[in-house]
Write a protein that holds these residues in place. Sequence first.
Motif, mmCIF file in Angstrom:
data_model
loop_
_atom_site.group_PDB
_atom_site.id
_atom_site.type_symbol
_atom_site.label_atom_id
_atom_site.label_comp_id
_atom_site.label_asym_id
_atom_site.label_seq_id
_atom_site.Cartn_x
_atom_site.Cartn_y
_atom_site.Cartn_z
ATOM 1 N N ARG A 67 2.558 15.325 3.303
ATOM 2 C CA ARG A 67 3.816 14.959 3.942
ATOM 3 C C ARG A 67 3.947 13.509 4.577
ATOM 4 N N GLY A 68 4.883 12.537 4.079
ATOM 5 C CA GLY A 68 5.111 11.284 4.698
ATOM 6 C C GLY A 68 4.007 10.258 4.380
ATOM 7 N N LEU A 69 3.371 10.243 3.346
ATOM 8 C CA LEU A 69 2.090 9.213 3.329
ATOM 9 C C LEU A 69 2.755 7.976 3.005
ATOM 10 N N LYS A 70 2.266 6.880 3.651
ATOM 11 C CA LYS A 70 2.727 5.480 3.290
ATOM 12 C C LYS A 70 1.493 4.496 3.581
ATOM 13 N N ILE A 71 1.538 3.437 3.220
ATOM 14 C CA ILE A 71 0.602 2.284 3.237
ATOM 15 C C ILE A 71 1.056 1.317 4.244
ATOM 16 N N MET A 72 -0.282 1.174 5.377
ATOM 17 C CA MET A 72 0.017 0.183 6.406
ATOM 18 C C MET A 72 -0.851 -0.860 6.331
ATOM 19 N N CYS A 73 -0.522 -2.200 6.651
ATOM 20 C CA CYS A 73 -1.624 -3.126 6.708
ATOM 21 C C CYS A 73 -1.563 -3.816 8.220
ATOM 22 N N HIS A 74 -2.483 -4.535 8.420
ATOM 23 C CA HIS A 74 -2.798 -4.974 9.652
ATOM 24 C C HIS A 74 -1.741 -6.502 9.754
ATOM 25 N N GLY A 75 -1.018 -6.513 10.831
ATOM 26 C CA GLY A 75 0.013 -7.698 10.745
ATOM 27 C C GLY A 75 0.575 -7.919 12.134
ATOM 28 N N GLN A 76 1.517 -8.946 12.165
ATOM 29 C CA GLN A 76 2.312 -9.152 13.471
ATOM 30 C C GLN A 76 3.361 -8.166 13.679
ATOM 31 N N LYS A 77 3.278 -7.562 14.822
ATOM 32 C CA LYS A 77 4.582 -6.848 15.149
ATOM 33 C C LYS A 77 6.015 -7.484 15.533
ATOM 34 N N THR A 78 6.869 -6.770 15.340
ATOM 35 C CA THR A 78 8.163 -7.527 15.535
ATOM 36 C C THR A 78 9.198 -6.685 16.466
ATOM 37 N N ASP A 79 9.876 -7.117 16.984
ATOM 38 C CA ASP A 79 11.027 -6.274 17.857
ATOM 39 C C ASP A 79 11.934 -5.922 16.702
ATOM 40 N N THR A 95 -0.768 -7.866 17.303
ATOM 41 C CA THR A 95 -0.814 -7.302 16.033
ATOM 42 C C THR A 95 -1.152 -6.186 15.975
ATOM 43 N N GLY A 96 -1.029 -5.597 14.850
ATOM 44 C CA GLY A 96 -1.481 -3.874 14.860
ATOM 45 C C GLY A 96 -0.865 -3.526 13.491
ATOM 46 N N TRP A 97 -1.073 -2.324 13.376
ATOM 47 C CA TRP A 97 -0.499 -1.433 11.792
ATOM 48 C C TRP A 97 0.813 -1.568 11.637
ATOM 49 N N ILE A 98 1.194 -2.126 10.675
ATOM 50 C CA ILE A 98 2.518 -2.170 10.225
ATOM 51 C C ILE A 98 2.881 -1.684 8.992
ATOM 52 N N PRO A 99 4.087 -1.266 8.530
ATOM 53 C CA PRO A 99 4.381 -0.716 7.178
ATOM 54 C C PRO A 99 4.005 -1.756 6.188
ATOM 55 N N TYR A 100 3.422 -1.332 5.000
ATOM 56 C CA TYR A 100 3.229 -2.564 4.136
ATOM 57 C C TYR A 100 4.293 -2.574 3.202
ATOM 58 N N GLU A 101 4.754 -3.941 2.936
ATOM 59 C CA GLU A 101 5.724 -4.252 2.015
ATOM 60 C C GLU A 101 5.356 -5.435 1.206
ATOM 61 N N GLN A 102 5.489 -5.536 -0.060
ATOM 62 C CA GLN A 102 4.974 -6.327 -1.087
ATOM 63 C C GLN A 102 5.132 -7.803 -0.422
ATOM 64 N N ASP A 103 6.126 -8.119 0.401
ATOM 65 C CA ASP A 103 6.629 -9.458 0.769
ATOM 66 C C ASP A 103 5.721 -9.829 2.231
ATOM 67 N N SER A 104 5.218 -8.804 2.871
ATOM 68 C CA SER A 104 4.833 -8.857 4.181
ATOM 69 C C SER A 104 3.410 -9.432 4.160
ATOM 70 N N VAL A 105 2.660 -9.497 3.197
ATOM 71 C CA VAL A 105 0.918 -9.825 2.962
ATOM 72 C C VAL A 105 0.923 -11.332 2.975
#
Length: 124
Positions: A67-79, A95-105
């Motif tokens: 249920r609800g599997l998604k990819i996370m990557c280490h990056g800068q958190k935003t509000d 910084t912390g674990w954020i949802p992975y998006e192709q453009d965020s890396v």
Amino acid sequence: MTDAIAKLSASKKSPPLVWEGSTEEFYEEYQERIYKAGPHRQVSPAYDAPQFCHDWIELAKRTMKTRGLKIMCHGQKTDKHGSPRIDRKTKQPVTGWIPYEQDSVVRGRPLGTGNKSKVHRPLE
């Protein structure tokens, strides 16, 4: 979340003293509650590329209840407005674990240079 993780989490709790049913019923009911509404957590080892995460997610969906599997990557958190969150004490970006998006890396950095944004992990 996977059914195996929910079962492991449920096995760590003991039934209440006033439980009327069997302990197996309690663990099955508690496991189902954790599976449906449990918190997000890491369910696989960290991988160094998102395609390995996609492969792991496809394999997990074919072989077990997920249920609800998604990819996370280490990056800068935003509000909520998209501006970076700043730590009050250190005045540094959070910084912390954020949802992975192709453009965020961040691109262009070679592997092995300490770029933590290259570490990915499937998360529920």
